[in-house]
Design a protein around this motif. Structure first.
Motif, PDB file in Angstrom:
ATOM      1  N   HIS A  10      15.748 -63.766-118.705  1.00 29.06           N
ATOM      2  CA  HIS A  10      15.336 -64.155-120.056  1.00 29.06           C
ATOM      3  C   HIS A  10      16.204 -63.548-121.156  1.00 29.06           C
ATOM      4  CE1 HIS A  10      11.689 -64.692-117.551  1.00 29.06           C
ATOM      5  NE2 HIS A  10      11.434 -65.704-118.352  1.00 29.06           N
ATOM      6  N   GLY A  11      16.958 -62.515-120.815  1.00 30.80           N
ATOM      7  CA  GLY A  11      17.806 -61.877-121.812  1.00 30.80           C
ATOM      8  C   GLY A  11      17.042 -61.050-122.826  1.00 30.80           C
ATOM      9  N   ARG A  12      15.812 -60.674-122.534  1.00 32.27           N
ATOM     10  CA  ARG A  12      14.987 -59.903-123.468  1.00 32.27           C
ATOM     11  C   ARG A  12      13.832 -59.282-122.702  1.00 32.27           C
ATOM     12  NH1 ARG A  12      10.415 -62.924-124.310  1.00 32.27           N
ATOM     13  NH2 ARG A  12      10.559 -65.134-123.732  1.00 32.27           N
ATOM     14  N   VAL A  13      13.051 -58.472-123.403  1.00 32.64           N
ATOM     15  CA  VAL A  13      11.829 -57.919-122.827  1.00 32.64           C
ATOM     16  C   VAL A  13      10.633 -58.544-123.524  1.00 32.64           C
ATOM     17  CG1 VAL A  13      12.920 -55.743-122.208  1.00 32.64           C
ATOM     18  CG2 VAL A  13      11.804 -55.965-124.437  1.00 32.64           C
ATOM     19  N   LYS A  14       9.475 -58.420-122.902  1.00 30.70           N
ATOM     20  CA  LYS A  14       8.240 -58.975-123.448  1.00 30.70           C
ATOM     21  C   LYS A  14       7.158 -57.915-123.288  1.00 30.70           C
ATOM     22  CE  LYS A  14       5.247 -63.067-123.064  1.00 30.70           C
ATOM     23  NZ  LYS A  14       4.990 -64.302-122.284  1.00 30.70           N
ATOM     24  N   ILE A  15       6.827 -57.248-124.392  1.00 32.12           N
ATOM     25  CA  ILE A  15       5.983 -56.063-124.314  1.00 32.12           C
ATOM     26  C   ILE A  15       4.568 -56.369-123.848  1.00 32.12           C
ATOM     27  CG2 ILE A  15       7.329 -54.882-126.074  1.00 32.12           C
ATOM     28  CD1 ILE A  15       5.094 -55.491-128.058  1.00 32.12           C
ATOM     29  N   SER A  16       4.167 -57.642-123.864  1.00 37.26           N
ATOM     30  CA  SER A  16       2.815 -57.982-123.429  1.00 37.26           C
ATOM     31  C   SER A  16       2.686 -58.071-121.911  1.00 37.26           C
ATOM     32  CB  SER A  16       2.385 -59.319-124.043  1.00 37.26           C
ATOM     33  OG  SER A  16       3.245 -60.366-123.619  1.00 37.26           O
ATOM     34  N   VAL A  17       3.803 -58.002-121.183  1.00 32.54           N
ATOM     35  CA  VAL A  17       3.755 -58.167-119.730  1.00 32.54           C
ATOM     36  C   VAL A  17       3.180 -56.926-119.054  1.00 32.54           C
ATOM     37  CG1 VAL A  17       5.124 -58.532-117.647  1.00 32.54           C
ATOM     38  CG2 VAL A  17       5.651 -59.816-119.726  1.00 32.54           C
ATOM     39  N   ASP A  18       3.819 -55.779-119.259  1.00 32.17           N
ATOM     40  CA  ASP A  18       3.352 -54.533-118.656  1.00 32.17           C
ATOM     41  C   ASP A  18       3.990 -53.360-119.382  1.00 32.17           C
ATOM     42  OD1 ASP A  18       5.981 -54.359-117.670  1.00 32.17           O
ATOM     43  OD2 ASP A  18       5.431 -55.269-115.765  1.00 32.17           O
ATOM     44  N   ILE A  19       3.698 -52.151-118.916  1.00 32.60           N
ATOM     45  CA  ILE A  19       4.178 -50.945-119.583  1.00 32.60           C
ATOM     46  C   ILE A  19       5.685 -50.787-119.448  1.00 32.60           C
ATOM     47  CG2 ILE A  19       3.865 -49.421-117.590  1.00 32.60           C
ATOM     48  CD1 ILE A  19       2.824 -47.296-119.594  1.00 32.60           C
ATOM     49  N   TYR A  20       6.275 -51.346-118.380  1.00 32.41           N
ATOM     50  CA  TYR A  20       7.724 -51.239-118.205  1.00 32.41           C
ATOM     51  C   TYR A  20       8.479 -51.883-119.368  1.00 32.41           C
ATOM     52  CZ  TYR A  20       6.602 -50.040-113.346  1.00 32.41           C
ATOM     53  OH  TYR A  20       6.112 -49.455-112.218  1.00 32.41           O
ATOM     54  N   HIS A  21       7.941 -52.961-119.899  1.00 32.69           N
ATOM     55  CA  HIS A  21       8.608 -53.659-120.999  1.00 32.69           C
ATOM     56  C   HIS A  21       8.478 -52.899-122.317  1.00 32.69           C
ATOM     57  CE1 HIS A  21       9.623 -57.714-119.231  1.00 32.69           C
ATOM     58  NE2 HIS A  21       8.902 -57.180-118.261  1.00 32.69           N
ATOM     59  N   ARG A  22       7.581 -51.939-122.373  1.00 34.14           N
ATOM     60  CA  ARG A  22       7.447 -51.125-123.577  1.00 34.14           C
ATOM     61  C   ARG A  22       8.375 -49.906-123.532  1.00 34.14           C
ATOM     62  NH1 ARG A  22       2.855 -51.943-126.843  1.00 34.14           N
ATOM     63  NH2 ARG A  22       1.651 -53.785-126.182  1.00 34.14           N
ATOM     64  N   TRP A  23       8.822 -49.547-122.354  1.00 31.65           N
ATOM     65  CA  TRP A  23       9.820 -48.485-122.177  1.00 31.65           C
ATOM     66  C   TRP A  23      10.977 -49.074-121.361  1.00 31.65           C
ATOM     67  CZ3 TRP A  23       4.889 -47.112-123.290  1.00 31.65           C
ATOM     68  CH2 TRP A  23       4.690 -46.008-124.106  1.00 31.65           C
ATOM     69  N   PRO A  24      11.793 -49.951-121.963  1.00 35.08           N
ATOM     70  CA  PRO A  24      12.718 -50.781-121.173  1.00 35.08           C
ATOM     71  C   PRO A  24      14.135 -50.232-121.021  1.00 35.08           C
ATOM     72  CG  PRO A  24      12.653 -51.595-123.409  1.00 35.08           C
ATOM     73  CD  PRO A  24      11.779 -50.361-123.381  1.00 35.08           C
ATOM     74  N   GLY A  25      14.398 -49.011-121.513  1.00 37.97           N
ATOM     75  CA  GLY A  25      15.783 -48.538-121.553  1.00 37.97           C
ATOM     76  C   GLY A  25      16.492 -48.605-120.224  1.00 37.97           C
ATOM     77  N   PHE A  26      15.893 -48.030-119.190  1.00 35.50           N
ATOM     78  CA  PHE A  26      16.522 -48.010-117.875  1.00 35.50           C
ATOM     79  C   PHE A  26      16.716 -49.415-117.327  1.00 35.50           C
ATOM     80  CE2 PHE A  26      15.563 -48.267-113.286  1.00 35.50           C
ATOM     81  CZ  PHE A  26      16.697 -47.653-112.780  1.00 35.50           C
TER      82      PHE A  26
END
Length: 701
Positions: free
Chosen positions: A176-192
């Motif tokens: 998708h080329g992006r994160v989606k913070i509503s999916v899970d906690i990983y998308h809220r801390w996506p740096g790695f």
């Protein structure tokens, strides 16, 4: 009288009889002329002796070469032979049909002999008068390979089921080329995950699983480099640096260096500490340091002080502080726990006067807390900010679903506790010995070694708080363990080798069952990995994915957000009515009702890894999960959607789902609770559905 044949075999020893040697001349068309033209004759023994070497001088030259090589044999021979034995033993290691004791029982004798040789060689290398840095480096690499590369070399796919959840997040970002913070906690801390997606694309690997298997080896080696650099910066001792790196390798049984944000942030954290030690060190005492010095003098009768010649930073102060803030920010956006423990550690170094400027922790706190604020509500609702203020409750390692693990798991837990307490005990001895000689650096390293204990005063971290305490204390404990076994005078002699070898050998002996003791749970068969990948690539979007038991590699795909649940794992054993007893045809109606209560379209997974986890961890009796699968397969209410030797995926038929809905509606109309729907909510804590902390290994990032 000699014959012609005898004349031809005699060696000309008279210098006058020798032809003159030719000196180096200008190059010819066929190449340069030889520097010295050596002529030789064949002796009666059949060997060629150069004319330019007297027979009387040959033996002294050989003896001189042997004398030069002799000192290297005790240190290099164990290294070479150990690695060779290890390599030869790999093809005999089979990771199928392991018992509850994990991998140690099936490791061949050659593997253990290789490790024993490395222990002896490392002890000899450490105890030599003259330290050889390259040999220490070689032994650190050798131990890392033997202890951390064995499983990747003999297993068909990356171990740990939760690795595939991390891979799924990376694939989502790639897709998708992006994160989606509503999916899970990983998308809220996506740096790695974002960095891994970039690296995967640059490496031309659409699936990061290609390099995920070697993450443990990679991160461990980077950790050792940073720990050695920190130790050398603090103590200006190459031997101490190499020993600290080696001790870290053989005591880090927690297993957090797999493909995860924790491993990535641990490396960055050590990088911050290295910068602080090299560029921000100060010898100016603070009030707290003076209090500590006074206390040490009162108890130990020794005047304690930091060295008055701290490392002189070569970088501009503004550049150094900016780099520290940037690295802290990278940690903050990648992991939920590491930045806070880093903040505590940097604050301690500032309080004891080692780190300047003293306001640096304030800046880091703004970065760390500032990122938490917008995510505070999500964390509090899903996990809780504080689970308990009781440290004794937070360090308890409860078993998964209250099961009674098999004896092997209890043994592994015992050895892991012994290894941790052993390392802490030796570290305490190291602190005592440093303070006795007045070395104030113990007042820096000692607090850092225990700084992670603060975690247990507010969080259980999904039952893994004690594991994180151990992990974050190990780099500093490794330094202190060295000074626990080092001679007081600092002059190393070979008579200390038995003590060093015994210490290293004991740590390694405890490491083996602690680290390899749950390999039977960690190994992921390649066909199970393929089944998971196929499910998320071809399954019907919006469907529920349910495992029979924990431990299947779920969420392995960039489309995992299209399935339910996307932020956790659901299993039949979430319902306590399926635990602790035999299962069979009589349980199929309850299974159908449970699945239909979640969704009309359901995929039910039965896999070898699930059966192993359920039985080894004592959640179900042996044979319960296979018996239930047989009943499901022959019930007529499920169809086989995917099948492989180690994984079968069944799909609930629409007719069965409709019938279950009707029966549930009728039961509710009568004012009763449908059987099989009590206590059936999916687990909200992913750590609780993937591993048990009694085995001593972490299952979260």
């Amino acid at each position: 009288m000699t014959t012609a044949a005898q004349d031809q075999t005699e060696v000309r020893s008279d210098p006058a009889d020798r032809p003159p040697a030719r000196e180096l001349g200008p190059p010819t068309e066929t190449g340069p002329r030889p520097l010295v033209e050596l002529r030789g004759v064949v002796t009666r023994a059949g060997s060629i002796v150069p004319v330019g070497i007297e027979r009387g001088r040959l033996r002294p030259l050989l003896n001189q070469g042997a004398r030069r090589l002799l000192p290297w044999i005790p240190t290099c021979a164990p290294l070479v032979l150990g690695l060779e034995l290890w390599a030869l033993s790999l093809h005999r290691i089979k990771v199928t049909n392991l018992t509850d004791y994990g991998l140690p029982p099936v490791l061949p004798i050659g593997w253990y002999l290789a490790l024993a040789l490395l222990v002896i060689g490392a002890a000899i290398t450490l105890c030599q008068r003259r330290v050889r840095p390259w040999l220490l480096v070689a032994y650190v690499i050798a131990f890392t390979l033997v202890l951390y590369a064995t499983v990747p070399l003999v297993s068909p796919a990356p171990q740990y089921n939760w690795v595939y959840k991390h891979l799924g997040v990376v694939q989502y970002i790639e897709l998708h080329g992006r994160v989606k913070i509503s999916v899970d906690i990983y998308h809220r801390w996506p740096g790695f995950f974002a960095l891994s997606a970039v690296f995967s694309r640059l490496a031309g690997k659409s699936d990061p699983v290609a390099f995920a298997a070697w993450a443990e080896v990679f991160f461990t080696l980077i950790d050792t480099v940073l720990i050695a650099a920190i130790t050398r910066t603090l103590f200006k001792d190459v031997r101490a640096a190499g020993a600290a790196a080696l001790i870290f390798v053989i005591t880090n049984w927690v297993g957090q260096n797999y493909f995860s944000p924790q491993a990535f942030c641990f490396v960055l954290m050590l990088g911050v500490y290295l910068i602080v030690a090299r560029e921000l060190a100060s010898a100016k005492a603070t009030r707290i340091q003076r209090i500590l010095n006074w206390s040490s003098h009162l108890v130990l009768r020794a005047r304690v002080a930091l060295p008055d010649d701290p490392p002189e930073g070569s970088w501009p102060r503004a550049v150094t502080i900016t780099l520290v803030v940037v690295l802290t920010a990278a940690i903050t956006v990648s992991h939920q726990l590491t930045p806070y423990l880093l903040l505590v550690g940097v604050t301690l170094t500032a309080l004891v006067g080692y780190c300047r400027p003293r306001w640096l922790p304030v800046v880091l706190a703004v970065v760390v807390i500032g990122y938490l604020v917008p995510n505070l509500t999500y964390v509090d609702q899903h996990y809780g900010i504080f689970s308990s203020i009781d440290p004794f409750r937070n360090v308890q390692t409860d078993t998964l679903f209250g099961g009674i693990p098999e004896p092997g798991k209890t043994f592994n837990a015992t050895t892991s506790r012994a290894l941790s307490f052993g390392a802490w005990g030796l570290a305490a001895v190291g602190v005592f010995r440093l303070l006795r000689r007045g070395d104030g650096r113990a007042l820096v390293i000692g607090p850092l070694a225990i700084s992670s204990v603060i975690l247990v005063f507010g969080q259980s971290y999904g039952g893994e708080a004690i594991l994180r305490v151990i992990l974050f204390s190990l780099p500093w404990c490794a330094m202190l363990v060295y000074y626990a076994i080092a001679p007081r005078s600092g002059q190393w002699r070979m008579r200390r080798m038995p003590l060093v070898a015994a210490t290293l050998g004991a740590l390694v002996a405890l490491f083996i069952p602690s680290y390899f003791g749950q390999t039977e749970l960690n190994i992921m068969p390649s066909d199970e990995v393929a089944a998971s990948q196929y499910l998320y690539a071809h399954g019907q979007a919006g469907s529920l994915i349910m495992g029979a038991a924990p431990n299947f590699p779920t969420r392995y795909g960039g489309t995992y957000d299209r399935f339910t649940p996307a932020d956790t794992d659901s299993t039949l054993l979430d319902d306590n009515t399926f635990r602790g007893r035999k299962l069979g045809p009589a349980d199929v109606p309850a299974v159908v009702r449970q699945l239909a209560s979640y969704h009309r379209n359901v995929y039910l997974i039965f896999a070898t890894t699930e059966t192993t986890a359920a039985e080894v961890l004592g959640i179900t009796p042996p044979g319960a999960i296979p018996s239930l699968e047989k009943a499901v397969a022959t019930s007529g209410q499920f169809t086989v959607w995917y099948s492989s030797p180690n994984a079968r995926i069944y799909q609930l038929t629409p007719a069965a789902a409709a019938a279950a809905d009707s029966a549930a509606a009728a039961t509710r109309a009568a004012g009763q609770t449908p059987a099989g729907q009590a206590n059936t909510s999916p687990a909200t804590d992913p750590a609780r559905t993937t591993a048990t902390t009694i085995t001593g290994r972490s299952a979260t990032q």
